[in-house]
Design a protein around this motif. Sequence first.
Motif, PDB file in Angstrom:
ATOM      1  N   HIS A   3       1.073  -0.483   4.194  1.00  0.00           N
ATOM      2  CA  HIS A   3       0.008   0.029   3.391  1.00  0.00           C
ATOM      3  C   HIS A   3      -0.890  -1.052   3.331  1.00  0.00           C
ATOM      4  N   HIS A 103      -5.913  -3.707 -13.162  1.00  0.00           N
ATOM      5  CA  HIS A 103      -4.687  -3.644 -12.326  1.00  0.00           C
ATOM      6  C   HIS A 103      -4.328  -5.186 -12.089  1.00  0.00           C
ATOM      7  N   PHE A 105      -1.526  -7.266  -9.957  1.00  0.00           N
ATOM      8  CA  PHE A 105      -0.848  -7.478  -8.633  1.00  0.00           C
ATOM      9  C   PHE A 105       0.453  -8.108  -9.143  1.00  0.00           C
ATOM     10  N   SER A 120       1.332  -5.390  -4.287  1.00  0.00           N
ATOM     11  CA  SER A 120       1.892  -4.323  -5.513  1.00  0.00           C
ATOM     12  C   SER A 120       3.316  -4.020  -5.250  1.00  0.00           C
ATOM     13  N   LYS A 122       6.757  -1.492  -5.697  1.00  0.00           N
ATOM     14  CA  LYS A 122       7.189  -0.378  -6.404  1.00  0.00           C
ATOM     15  C   LYS A 122       8.257   0.363  -5.582  1.00  0.00           C
ATOM     16  N   ALA A 127       5.937   5.305  -5.968  1.00  0.00           N
ATOM     17  CA  ALA A 127       4.606   4.940  -5.450  1.00  0.00           C
ATOM     18  C   ALA A 127       4.270   6.305  -4.895  1.00  0.00           C
ATOM     19  N   LEU A 132       0.334   5.580  -5.238  1.00  0.00           N
ATOM     20  CA  LEU A 132      -0.285   4.094  -5.468  1.00  0.00           C
ATOM     21  C   LEU A 132      -1.152   3.575  -4.198  1.00  0.00           C
ATOM     22  N   ALA A 133      -0.750   4.182  -3.174  1.00  0.00           N
ATOM     23  CA  ALA A 133      -1.309   3.574  -2.127  1.00  0.00           C
ATOM     24  C   ALA A 133      -3.031   4.167  -2.067  1.00  0.00           C
ATOM     25  N   LEU A 136      -4.510   1.796  -4.674  1.00  0.00           N
ATOM     26  CA  LEU A 136      -4.772   0.605  -4.309  1.00  0.00           C
ATOM     27  C   LEU A 136      -6.144   0.152  -3.155  1.00  0.00           C
ATOM     28  N   LEU A 153       1.006  -2.903  -0.288  1.00  0.00           N
ATOM     29  CA  LEU A 153       2.118  -2.009  -1.099  1.00  0.00           C
ATOM     30  C   LEU A 153       3.441  -2.278  -0.504  1.00  0.00           C
ATOM     31  N   THR A 155       7.763  -1.651  -0.683  1.00  0.00           N
ATOM     32  CA  THR A 155       8.563  -0.754  -1.418  1.00  0.00           C
ATOM     33  C   THR A 155       9.951  -1.260  -0.598  1.00  0.00           C
TER      34      THR A 155
END
Length: 249
Positions: A3, A103, A105, A120, A122, A127, A132-133, A136, A153, A155
Amino acid sequence: MTHEHNTPSAGRHGASPASQQSYIPWLPPERSDVARIISLNSKGSLRGELTVGGAIPRTITYESHLEKKVLVCLLARPDVEEVYEQPRPTVIYRDRDNTMREHTFDFLAVRRSGVRTAISVKPAGKAERHDLAGTLKLVAAYTPPMFATSIVLMTERDVPRDAYHNACLILAMRDEVDEESDRTVAALVGSLNGTTSVGSLVDASGCHADGFAAVVRLIGNGRLRTVGRSRIDYATTVALAGVHGREAS
């Protein structure tokens, strides 16, 4: 990553000038300077800190086991020069409801190429539930390019178990330098054509465990790369960086 949005001891009193000149004082690690305070006393989550080396050692904090895994994997990358947690400044952006929000990071990775990646972290399920993507993408429009040139992003999918194991191994071996073993293995690697196994390099070096550590350091500094995505052990296939084959991420 997914992402992506665009000591030696002190000498005795009266030591010779030469010994005084070679003395390197121990420096305590610099404390973390984060954009928001991280509590290390929270129950139900893993919060802690790592001390990283360098000319001046520095303490980096994290707020979860996932953040720790991401941090370790970033620090082990040969193309990453610095990692900062909770980096300043926070980014003020406009959300989908036209409300101004803030926000922070989780990390900022500065690569040797100069690329600055704001990250970020998560869990994937959380997410996805909170898109969340998508958030962002909105944040990216308000992020100063001098702060970050890309936003990512990450994970648990980006730090699988074997990748984390390898990163921990690389960091553990990084400071355990053995000049003789390093020179011996580096000479073998210099004539490497195609692929070979870690065990073959160790056997040819005659350095045993020190040879294995030297191979790991060459992987860690980007001279060698692993072929495939398994844990680094004696059976792992390696090749010179830039040679055909798939590099483990």
